[in-house]
Design a protein around this motif. Structure first.
Motif, PDB file in Angstrom:
ATOM      1  N   LEU A 171       0.823  -1.207   0.000  1.00  0.00           N
ATOM      2  CA  LEU A 171       0.000   0.000   0.000  1.00  0.00           C
ATOM      3  C   LEU A 171       0.865   1.268   0.000  1.00  0.00           C
ATOM      4  CD1 LEU A 171      -3.065   0.698   0.320  1.00  0.00           C
ATOM      5  CD2 LEU A 171      -2.612   0.970   2.754  1.00  0.00           C
ATOM      6  N   PHE A 227      -3.205 -14.836  -6.037  1.00  0.00           N
ATOM      7  CA  PHE A 227      -4.579 -14.463  -6.423  1.00  0.00           C
ATOM      8  C   PHE A 227      -4.834 -14.717  -7.901  1.00  0.00           C
ATOM      9  CE2 PHE A 227      -3.644 -12.369  -2.531  1.00  0.00           C
ATOM     10  CZ  PHE A 227      -4.826 -12.414  -1.815  1.00  0.00           C
ATOM     11  N   PHE A 231       1.865  -7.999   4.544  1.00  0.00           N
ATOM     12  CA  PHE A 231       0.797  -8.222   3.576  1.00  0.00           C
ATOM     13  C   PHE A 231      -0.422  -8.856   4.252  1.00  0.00           C
ATOM     14  CE2 PHE A 231      -1.347 -10.792   0.296  1.00  0.00           C
ATOM     15  CZ  PHE A 231      -1.734  -9.759  -0.535  1.00  0.00           C
ATOM     16  N   THR A 272     -13.873  -3.825   3.433  1.00  0.00           N
ATOM     17  CA  THR A 272     -14.426  -3.284   2.192  1.00  0.00           C
ATOM     18  C   THR A 272     -15.542  -4.166   1.643  1.00  0.00           C
ATOM     19  OG1 THR A 272     -12.596  -4.395   1.132  1.00  0.00           O
ATOM     20  CG2 THR A 272     -12.391  -2.010   1.408  1.00  0.00           C
ATOM     21  N   THR A 273     -15.309  -5.480   1.610  1.00  0.00           N
ATOM     22  CA  THR A 273     -16.302  -6.373   1.006  1.00  0.00           C
ATOM     23  C   THR A 273     -17.576  -6.415   1.854  1.00  0.00           C
ATOM     24  OG1 THR A 273     -14.475  -7.662   0.148  1.00  0.00           O
ATOM     25  CG2 THR A 273     -16.630  -8.681   0.033  1.00  0.00           C
ATOM     26  N   PRO A 305     -17.430   1.493  -0.590  1.00  0.00           N
ATOM     27  CA  PRO A 305     -17.273   1.287   0.854  1.00  0.00           C
ATOM     28  C   PRO A 305     -16.247   2.225   1.472  1.00  0.00           C
ATOM     29  CG  PRO A 305     -16.238  -0.504  -0.386  1.00  0.00           C
ATOM     30  CD  PRO A 305     -17.023   0.308  -1.371  1.00  0.00           C
ATOM     31  N   ILE A 349     -12.718   9.389  -3.979  1.00  0.00           N
ATOM     32  CA  ILE A 349     -13.300   8.387  -4.876  1.00  0.00           C
ATOM     33  C   ILE A 349     -14.827   8.508  -4.911  1.00  0.00           C
ATOM     34  CG2 ILE A 349     -13.750   5.905  -4.993  1.00  0.00           C
ATOM     35  CD1 ILE A 349     -11.008   5.378  -3.946  1.00  0.00           C
ATOM     36  N   ALA A 401     -14.225   2.907  -7.595  1.00  0.00           N
ATOM     37  CA  ALA A 401     -14.278   2.336  -6.240  1.00  0.00           C
ATOM     38  C   ALA A 401     -13.047   1.493  -5.914  1.00  0.00           C
ATOM     39  CB  ALA A 401     -15.543   1.487  -6.070  1.00  0.00           C
ATOM     40  N   PHE A 402     -12.472   0.848  -6.917  1.00  0.00           N
ATOM     41  CA  PHE A 402     -11.273   0.027  -6.696  1.00  0.00           C
ATOM     42  C   PHE A 402     -10.003   0.836  -6.949  1.00  0.00           C
ATOM     43  CE2 PHE A 402     -14.250  -3.552  -7.918  1.00  0.00           C
ATOM     44  CZ  PHE A 402     -14.231  -4.187  -6.683  1.00  0.00           C
ATOM     45  N   ALA A 403     -10.111   2.159  -7.048  1.00  0.00           N
ATOM     46  CA  ALA A 403      -9.001   3.059  -7.405  1.00  0.00           C
ATOM     47  C   ALA A 403      -8.622   2.831  -8.873  1.00  0.00           C
ATOM     48  CB  ALA A 403      -7.817   2.913  -6.464  1.00  0.00           C
ATOM     49  N   HIS A 458      -1.831   1.080  -8.020  1.00  0.00           N
ATOM     50  CA  HIS A 458      -2.334   0.503  -6.763  1.00  0.00           C
ATOM     51  C   HIS A 458      -3.784   0.046  -6.871  1.00  0.00           C
ATOM     52  CE1 HIS A 458       1.100   1.366  -4.074  1.00  0.00           C
ATOM     53  NE2 HIS A 458       1.307   2.371  -4.920  1.00  0.00           N
ATOM     54  N   CYS A 479      -7.008  -1.912  -6.817  1.00  0.00           N
ATOM     55  CA  CYS A 479      -7.226  -3.014  -5.869  1.00  0.00           C
ATOM     56  C   CYS A 479      -6.745  -4.378  -6.378  1.00  0.00           C
ATOM     57  CB  CYS A 479      -8.719  -3.095  -5.532  1.00  0.00           C
ATOM     58  SG  CYS A 479      -9.096  -4.423  -4.398  1.00  0.00           S
ATOM     59  N   LEU A 480      -5.929  -5.011  -5.577  1.00  0.00           N
ATOM     60  CA  LEU A 480      -5.411  -6.339  -5.915  1.00  0.00           C
ATOM     61  C   LEU A 480      -6.506  -7.403  -5.786  1.00  0.00           C
ATOM     62  CD1 LEU A 480      -2.445  -7.925  -6.030  1.00  0.00           C
ATOM     63  CD2 LEU A 480      -3.084  -8.443  -3.695  1.00  0.00           C
ATOM     64  N   GLY A 481      -7.503  -7.126  -4.951  1.00  0.00           N
ATOM     65  CA  GLY A 481      -8.508  -8.148  -4.664  1.00  0.00           C
ATOM     66  C   GLY A 481      -9.819  -7.936  -5.390  1.00  0.00           C
ATOM     67  N   ALA A 527     -13.337  -9.730  -4.620  1.00  0.00           N
ATOM     68  CA  ALA A 527     -14.452  -8.965  -4.050  1.00  0.00           C
ATOM     69  C   ALA A 527     -15.713  -9.147  -4.891  1.00  0.00           C
ATOM     70  CB  ALA A 527     -14.080  -7.484  -3.978  1.00  0.00           C
TER      71      ALA A 527
HETATM   72  C1  HEM Z   1     -15.468  -4.164  -2.746  1.00  0.00           C
HETATM   73  C2  HEM Z   1     -14.383  -4.454  -2.111  1.00  0.00           C
HETATM   74  C3  HEM Z   1     -13.105  -3.679  -2.233  1.00  0.00           C
HETATM   75  C4  HEM Z   1     -12.900  -2.343  -2.506  1.00  0.00           C
HETATM   76  C5  HEM Z   1     -13.935  -1.269  -2.804  1.00  0.00           C
HETATM   77  C6  HEM Z   1     -11.456  -2.132  -2.494  1.00  0.00           C
HETATM   78  C7  HEM Z   1     -10.855  -0.911  -2.732  1.00  0.00           C
HETATM   79  C8  HEM Z   1      -9.487  -0.714  -2.808  1.00  0.00           C
HETATM   80  C9  HEM Z   1      -8.849   0.571  -3.084  1.00  0.00           C
HETATM   81  C10 HEM Z   1      -9.581   1.880  -3.300  1.00  0.00           C
HETATM   82  C11 HEM Z   1      -7.510   0.365  -3.086  1.00  0.00           C
HETATM   83  C12 HEM Z   1      -6.416   1.410  -3.354  1.00  0.00           C
HETATM   84  C13 HEM Z   1      -5.824   1.953  -2.068  1.00  0.00           C
HETATM   85  C14 HEM Z   1      -4.795   3.018  -2.330  1.00  0.00           C
HETATM   86  O1  HEM Z   1      -4.032   2.929  -3.286  1.00  0.00           O
HETATM   87  O2  HEM Z   1      -4.698   3.985  -1.559  1.00  0.00           O
HETATM   88  C15 HEM Z   1      -7.302  -1.055  -2.803  1.00  0.00           C
HETATM   89  C16 HEM Z   1      -6.063  -1.657  -2.713  1.00  0.00           C
HETATM   90  C17 HEM Z   1      -5.879  -2.954  -2.300  1.00  0.00           C
HETATM   91  N1  HEM Z   1      -6.856  -3.923  -2.090  1.00  0.00           N
HETATM   92 FE1  HEM Z   1      -8.848  -3.661  -2.281  1.00  0.00          FE
HETATM   93  N2  HEM Z   1     -10.847  -3.320  -2.201  1.00  0.00           N
HETATM   94  C18 HEM Z   1     -11.801  -4.290  -2.057  1.00  0.00           C
HETATM   95  C19 HEM Z   1     -11.604  -5.639  -1.785  1.00  0.00           C
HETATM   96  C20 HEM Z   1     -10.380  -6.236  -1.627  1.00  0.00           C
HETATM   97  C21 HEM Z   1     -10.176  -7.639  -1.336  1.00  0.00           C
HETATM   98  C22 HEM Z   1     -11.266  -8.700  -1.215  1.00  0.00           C
HETATM   99  C23 HEM Z   1      -8.839  -7.805  -1.174  1.00  0.00           C
HETATM  100  C24 HEM Z   1      -8.197  -9.122  -0.832  1.00  0.00           C
HETATM  101  C25 HEM Z   1      -7.276  -9.647  -1.473  1.00  0.00           C
HETATM  102  C26 HEM Z   1      -8.198  -6.513  -1.405  1.00  0.00           C
HETATM  103  C27 HEM Z   1      -6.842  -6.279  -1.356  1.00  0.00           C
HETATM  104  C28 HEM Z   1      -6.231  -5.079  -1.683  1.00  0.00           C
HETATM  105  C29 HEM Z   1      -4.797  -4.866  -1.630  1.00  0.00           C
HETATM  106  C30 HEM Z   1      -3.751  -5.896  -1.213  1.00  0.00           C
HETATM  107  C31 HEM Z   1      -4.577  -3.541  -2.025  1.00  0.00           C
HETATM  108  C32 HEM Z   1      -3.225  -2.811  -2.153  1.00  0.00           C
HETATM  109  C33 HEM Z   1      -2.824  -2.840  -3.604  1.00  0.00           C
HETATM  110  C34 HEM Z   1      -1.587  -2.024  -3.902  1.00  0.00           C
HETATM  111  O3  HEM Z   1      -1.214  -1.154  -3.106  1.00  0.00           O
HETATM  112  O4  HEM Z   1      -0.982  -2.295  -4.949  1.00  0.00           O
HETATM  113  N3  HEM Z   1      -9.164  -5.583  -1.674  1.00  0.00           N
HETATM  114  N4  HEM Z   1      -8.512  -1.683  -2.650  1.00  0.00           N
END
Ligand code: HEM
Length: 418
Positions: free
Chosen positions: A106, A124, A250, A261-262, A303, A332, A359-361, A365, A367-369, A373
Motif C-alpha cells: 500500500l 490471487f 501483507f 471493504t467487502t 465502501p 473516490i 471504487a477500486f481506485a 495501486h 485493488c489487488l482483490g 471482491a
Molecule cells: C469491494 C471491495 C473492495 C474495494 C472497494 C477495495 C478498494 C481498494 C482501493 C480503493 C484500493 C487502493 C488503495 C490506495 O491505493 O490507496 C485497494 C487496494 C488494495 N486492495 Fe482492495 N478493495 C476491495 C476488496 C479487496 C479484497 C477482497 C482484497 C483481498 C485480497 C483486497 C486487497 C487489496 C490490496 C492488497 C490492495 C493494495 C494494492 C496495492 O497497493 O498495490 N481488496 N482496494
C-alpha cells in the motif's frame, strides 16, 4: 497465541465504527456536489476539514499544511492522480497505517511496488479464484445463511448475520488458519486498523499477529499446502523471495483491505436493492443483471470514499498548481458521482450504461482483490436471492441507512422473507 489472550469486554467493531465516523456523517454526497463543479481539484484553506483516511480532520497526521492540502473531487482529477504513481506517491501511508501494518505494498512506490505486487499477486490467480468460488466461498456464505434461514419468524439482520462476518471467514480460510483461531484473528486484525485512536493496543495486536503468523509461515515453508500463506512463502520473482516480515505486512493488510471493504460494499448493494424493490425484482428474475448490479452498487456507495497521495514533484491537476510535498485527499466517492460522467448520479440504477467507476481506485495501486471482491459479492447475493424468497425490508424495524465519513455502510439491514 491462545484465543483467551483477548479482552472479551472490548468490541473492536464498535470502536472502529465510532472512529471512522459511522453514524456521524449520513450523506456527504450533497456537499461533494456543491464543491465539485467549481473545484474539481480544490486547494483547502488552513482550517478546512478534509475527507481523508484516518478521519475527517487531518490534524492528527504528520502533514505540513503550509505546503499545500488538496482534494481531488472530479472524476478526471481523481483518475489523473491515481494513474500517475510517479508524481503522486503512496509513501504517506507509512506515517499512518505503516506504523502498525509494517511496510506493505500500500505504501510502496515504483519500482519496489511493482516487484512486491508481482510476488503477492501469485496467490490471487484466476485459477485460485475459480477453486475458491467452488470450494470455499459458497460454503462460507451458506453456513451463515443456514444459521438463520429456518427461523420461524423469517427475520434476520443481514449485516450482523451475513455481510459483516462472512468476508472475514473467507480470508481466514484462504490463509488456511485453523477454525479455532478465527475469533482471535478477527479481533487482532480489527485492533490493528484502529491504530488512529488506540495506538498502543494496535501496536501490541500487530506484534501478536507477527508472532502468530511467523510460526505458521515457518511451518508452511517446510510443508507447503495450497493456501495463500504457502503460495506467498514459495513465491519468487526476479530471484527475490518474500521475508517473514514482508509476508506478515501483507497478511496484516488483507483484513482491512479485503474484509472491511467487502462487508461494506455487499451491504451497500443489498441496501440499494432493498430500497429499490423494482430493481430487486428485475435481478431476481434475470440473474444476467448481476454484474451490472454489483458495479452500480460500487459506483453509487463505494465502501471506502477517500484515499490519499503525496505530490512527489510540482505538478498541475485540472489547471490547479500542486507544489511538491502537498497532501492530496483523493475523493473516490465524489468522482463516482461526477455529473459529467453519470446522469442523475445520486440515484441507484442498475440499468444505467456501464462506465468505469473508481471504487477500486486506478493505476498501479488499483485493488489487488477486485476479482475476489466481485466473486464474493456475486456468490453472497445469489445465495440470498435463492434462499430467501420474497426478501424485503422488515416493516417492523427502524429503516436502515448508510452512514460514515470515510468507510460507509448501513449499521444493520433488518429483513423478512416468505
Ligand atoms: C469491494 C471491495 C473492495 C474495494 C472497494 C477495495 C478498494 C481498494 C482501493 C480503493 C484500493 C487502493 C488503495 C490506495 O491505493 O490507496 C485497494 C487496494 C488494495 N486492495 Fe482492495 N478493495 C476491495 C476488496 C479487496 C479484497 C477482497 C482484497 C483481498 C485480497 C483486497 C486487497 C487489496 C490490496 C492488497 C490492495 C493494495 C494494492 C496495492 O497497493 O498495490 N481488496 N482496494
Amino acid at each position: 497465541m491462545a484465543t483467551s489472550d483477548v479482552d472479551d469486554s472490548y468490541d473492536p467493531f464498535e470502536e472502529f465504527n465510532r472512529s471512522a465516523g459511522m453514524g456521524v456523517v449520513e450523506n456527504p454526497y450533497p456537499m461533494f456536489a456543491l464543491v465539485r463543479p467549481q473545484h474539481p481539484m480544490k486547494r483547502e484553506g488552513e482550517d478546512e476539514a478534509v475527507i481523508a483516511p484516518g478521519g475527517s480532520d487531518i490534524e492528527s497526521m504528520p502533514i505540513d499544511r503550509s505546503v499545500g492540502v488538496f482534494t481531488a473531487y472530479s472524476y478526471d482529477a481523481v483518475q489523473q492522480v491515481l494513474k500517475d504513481g510517479e508524481t503522486f506517491s503512496s509513501k504517506g501511508y507509512a506515517d499512518i497505517m505503516g506504523k502498525v501494518l509494517g511496510h506493505s505494498i500500500l505504501e510502496m512506490d515504483e519500482p519496489e511496488h511493482h516487484l512486491y505486487r508481482g510476488l503477492v499477486q501469485q496467490a490471487f490467480s484466476r485459477k485460485a479464484m475459480e477453486t475458491w468460488e467452488r470450494e470455499l466461498v459458497r460454503d462460507v456464505v451458506d453456513e451463515h445463511i443456514d444459521a438463520f434461514v429456518d427461523r420461524p419468524a423469517k427475520r434476520a439482520d443481514l449485516v450482523r448475520e451475513l455481510t459483516l462476518p462472512f468476508p472475514v471467514v473467507v480470508i481466514a480460510r484462504l490463509l488456511g488458519l485453523p477454525r479455532a483461531d478465527l475469533p482471535m484473528f478477527h479481533r487482532r486484525a480489527v485492533e490493528v486498523i484502529s491504530a488512529g485512536f488506540e495506538l498502543e493496543r494496535a501496536e501490541s495486536a500487530s506484534q501478536a499477529l507477527f508472532d502468530y503468523f511467523s510460526a505458521i509461515i515457518a511451518e508452511r515453508r517446510v510443508h507447503p499446502s495450497d493456501d495463500v500463506i504457502s503460495v506467498l512463502a514459495q513465491a519468487e520473482l526476479e530471484g527475490t523471495r518474500l521475508t517473514d516480515e514482508e509476508i506478515c505486512s501483507f497478511l496484516r493488510l488483507l483484513l482491512p483491505a479485503g474484509a472491511e471493504t467487502t462487508y461494506r460494499s455487499s451491504s451497500n448493494l443489498l441496501f440499494g436493492l432493498l430500497t429499490n424493490p423494482e430493481q430487486l425484482d428485475a435481478l431476481r428474475a434475470d440473474r444476467t443483471l448481476m454484474p451490472q448490479a454489483i458495479e452500480e452498487g460500487l459506483r453509487w456507495e463505494p465502501p471506502l470514499i477517500a484515499i490519499m497521495r503525496t505530490a512527489a514533484r510540482d505538478t498541475e491537476v485540472e489547471g490547479v498548481f500542486v507544489p511538491a510535498g502537498s497532501f492530496v485527499a483523493v475523493n473516490i466517492g465524489s468522482a463516482n458521482h461526477d455529473e459529467k460522467v453519470w446522469e442523475k448520479p445520486e440515484e441507484f440504477d442498475i440499468f444505467r450504461p456501464p462506465r468505469q467507476h473508481l471504487a477500486f481506485a486506478w493505476g498501479p495501486h488499483m485493488c489487488l482483490g477486485l476479482h475476489l471482491a466481485r466473486m464474493e459479492t456475486r456468490v453472497a447475493l445469489t445465495q440470498v436471492l435463492d434462499r430467501l424468497p420474497g426478501l424485503r425490508p422488515d416493516p417492523e424495524a427502524e429503516p436502515a441507512a448508510i452512514s460514515g465519513a470515510i468507510f460507509r455502510a448501513p449499521a444493520g439491514l433488518p429483513v423478512v422473507w416468505d
